[in-house]
Scaffold this motif. Sequence first.
Motif, short mmCIF file in Angstrom:
data_model
loop_
_atom_site.label_atom_id
_atom_site.label_comp_id
_atom_site.label_asym_id
_atom_site.label_seq_id
_atom_site.Cartn_x
_atom_site.Cartn_y
_atom_site.Cartn_z
N SER A 97 48.21 -52.57 28.36
CA SER A 97 49.62 -52.58 28.79
C SER A 97 50.59 -52.27 27.66
N HIS A 98 50.05 -52.12 26.43
CA HIS A 98 50.92 -51.85 25.27
C HIS A 98 51.53 -50.46 25.37
N LYS A 99 52.83 -50.36 25.05
CA LYS A 99 53.51 -49.07 25.04
C LYS A 99 53.84 -48.65 23.61
N PHE A 100 53.52 -47.41 23.29
CA PHE A 100 53.79 -46.89 21.94
C PHE A 100 55.13 -46.16 21.89
N PRO A 101 55.91 -46.38 20.83
CA PRO A 101 57.05 -45.49 20.59
C PRO A 101 56.54 -44.09 20.28
N VAL A 102 57.39 -43.10 20.48
CA VAL A 102 56.94 -41.72 20.28
C VAL A 102 57.72 -41.04 19.15
N LEU A 103 57.01 -40.19 18.44
CA LEU A 103 57.58 -39.41 17.36
C LEU A 103 57.23 -37.94 17.59
N TYR A 104 58.26 -37.15 17.89
CA TYR A 104 58.06 -35.73 18.17
C TYR A 104 58.02 -34.95 16.87
N LEU B 249 53.19 -44.55 26.88
CA LEU B 249 54.21 -44.08 25.96
C LEU B 249 55.58 -44.64 26.35
N ASP B 250 56.30 -45.16 25.36
CA ASP B 250 57.67 -45.62 25.58
C ASP B 250 58.62 -44.51 25.12
N THR B 251 58.90 -43.57 26.01
CA THR B 251 59.72 -42.41 25.63
C THR B 251 61.18 -42.77 25.40
N SER B 252 61.58 -43.98 25.76
CA SER B 252 62.95 -44.40 25.48
C SER B 252 63.11 -44.87 24.03
N ASN B 253 61.99 -45.00 23.33
CA ASN B 253 62.00 -45.40 21.93
C ASN B 253 61.38 -44.26 21.13
N ALA B 254 62.23 -43.31 20.74
CA ALA B 254 61.73 -42.04 20.21
C ALA B 254 62.48 -41.62 18.95
N SER B 255 61.77 -40.89 18.10
CA SER B 255 62.36 -40.24 16.92
C SER B 255 61.80 -38.81 16.84
N ILE B 256 62.33 -38.03 15.90
CA ILE B 256 61.95 -36.61 15.85
C ILE B 256 61.95 -36.12 14.41
N PHE B 257 60.97 -35.25 14.08
CA PHE B 257 60.94 -34.62 12.76
C PHE B 257 60.24 -33.27 12.86
N GLY B 258 60.29 -32.51 11.77
CA GLY B 258 59.70 -31.17 11.83
C GLY B 258 59.75 -30.47 10.50
N HIS B 259 59.24 -29.23 10.50
CA HIS B 259 59.07 -28.44 9.28
C HIS B 259 59.68 -27.06 9.45
N LYS C 137 66.06 -42.29 17.61
CA LYS C 137 66.47 -43.35 16.68
C LYS C 137 66.62 -42.84 15.25
N SER C 138 65.92 -41.75 14.92
CA SER C 138 65.95 -41.26 13.54
C SER C 138 65.46 -39.82 13.51
N VAL C 139 65.71 -39.17 12.35
CA VAL C 139 65.27 -37.79 12.14
C VAL C 139 64.84 -37.62 10.69
N SER C 140 63.87 -36.74 10.48
CA SER C 140 63.54 -36.31 9.12
C SER C 140 63.03 -34.88 9.19
N ALA C 141 62.95 -34.24 8.02
CA ALA C 141 62.52 -32.85 8.01
C ALA C 141 61.87 -32.49 6.68
N HIS D 249 60.39 -43.41 10.06
CA HIS D 249 60.62 -43.50 11.51
C HIS D 249 60.17 -44.84 12.08
N ALA D 250 59.10 -45.41 11.53
CA ALA D 250 58.64 -46.72 12.00
C ALA D 250 59.73 -47.78 11.82
N GLN D 251 60.45 -47.68 10.71
CA GLN D 251 61.54 -48.61 10.45
C GLN D 251 62.65 -48.45 11.51
N ALA D 252 63.00 -47.21 11.82
CA ALA D 252 64.06 -46.95 12.80
C ALA D 252 63.63 -47.33 14.20
N LEU D 253 62.32 -47.19 14.47
CA LEU D 253 61.80 -47.56 15.80
C LEU D 253 61.55 -49.06 15.92
#
Length: 285
Positions: free
Chosen positions: A45-52, A141-151, A170-174, A278-282
């Motif tokens: 039943s555990h929901k994971f935050p998501v990081l795109y 997946l808990d898509t309401s708790n999300a962050s995003i990063f990329g290259h 919740k946060s971004v990095s690059a 991102h873990a901190q922001a989530l």
Amino acid sequence: METKPAEISSSKMFGGYNKRFKHFSPTLGCSMTFHIYFPPSSSPSHKFPVLYWLSGLTCSDENFIVKSGAQRAASSEGIALIAPDTSPRGLNVEGEADSWDFGVGAGFYVNATQDKWKNWRMYDYVVKELPELLTDNFPQLDTSNASIFGHSMGGHGSLTIYLKNLNKYKSVSAFAPIANPINCAWGQKAFTNYIGGNKSEWEDYDATCLIKKFHDVRATILIDQGEDDKFLKDQLLPHKFEEACRNANVPLLLRFQPGYDHSYCFIATFIDDHIRHHAQALMLP
């Protein structure tokens, strides 16, 4: 056509699983693939935050999963990684594969307005279609708790998407983002073809320009940039973004890393820092 994602591969890694899926995208008008890394779970039943993760030019949904080593930290932090592809594929639009920096593998995370490229709507795919697909098909997946990063191109995508959707992420990095695309050759080529000649419309997909509009940013933006990156001076322009953040009082941590280039060797070296950011922001323990 089947829009529900079908699993096409699975491999265990750091106690969790890399799983690849295929589905038909109504937004893009073609079949698309994406990866999810599911970390290990002690409870069904555990929901994971998501990081795109948004990848760069010429990449698919596979590069990050295979090369970054992000799964180790994602496993320990309990974060699901989502890696979509970088453009529509298989549409056979004339000229789509003529160059490596435009067309297939080079969607630039914009919604094209020019008729020839009307299927290139990666902004809507990443911001709207994919999160809805995940919500409807993956209850873990808990898509309401999300962050995003990329290259690179995906760094540009993550910054612009974050700034225009501060309520969704919740946060971004690059890593080595194309930070001011209206002023570099890659961005000018992509925007001219996808969006047309009205340069004021380009600014809607330029992080350096968007900072002036969407400056209510509370979470620190993290950017790592290799000092030996051959694209630094002409294409990436992080100093322009840094100046815009300073003028708008937006918190930015821009780290120049001596000796590192534009490759996944650079990404793999600092990926754990980004996962922890991102873990901190989530708000993970």
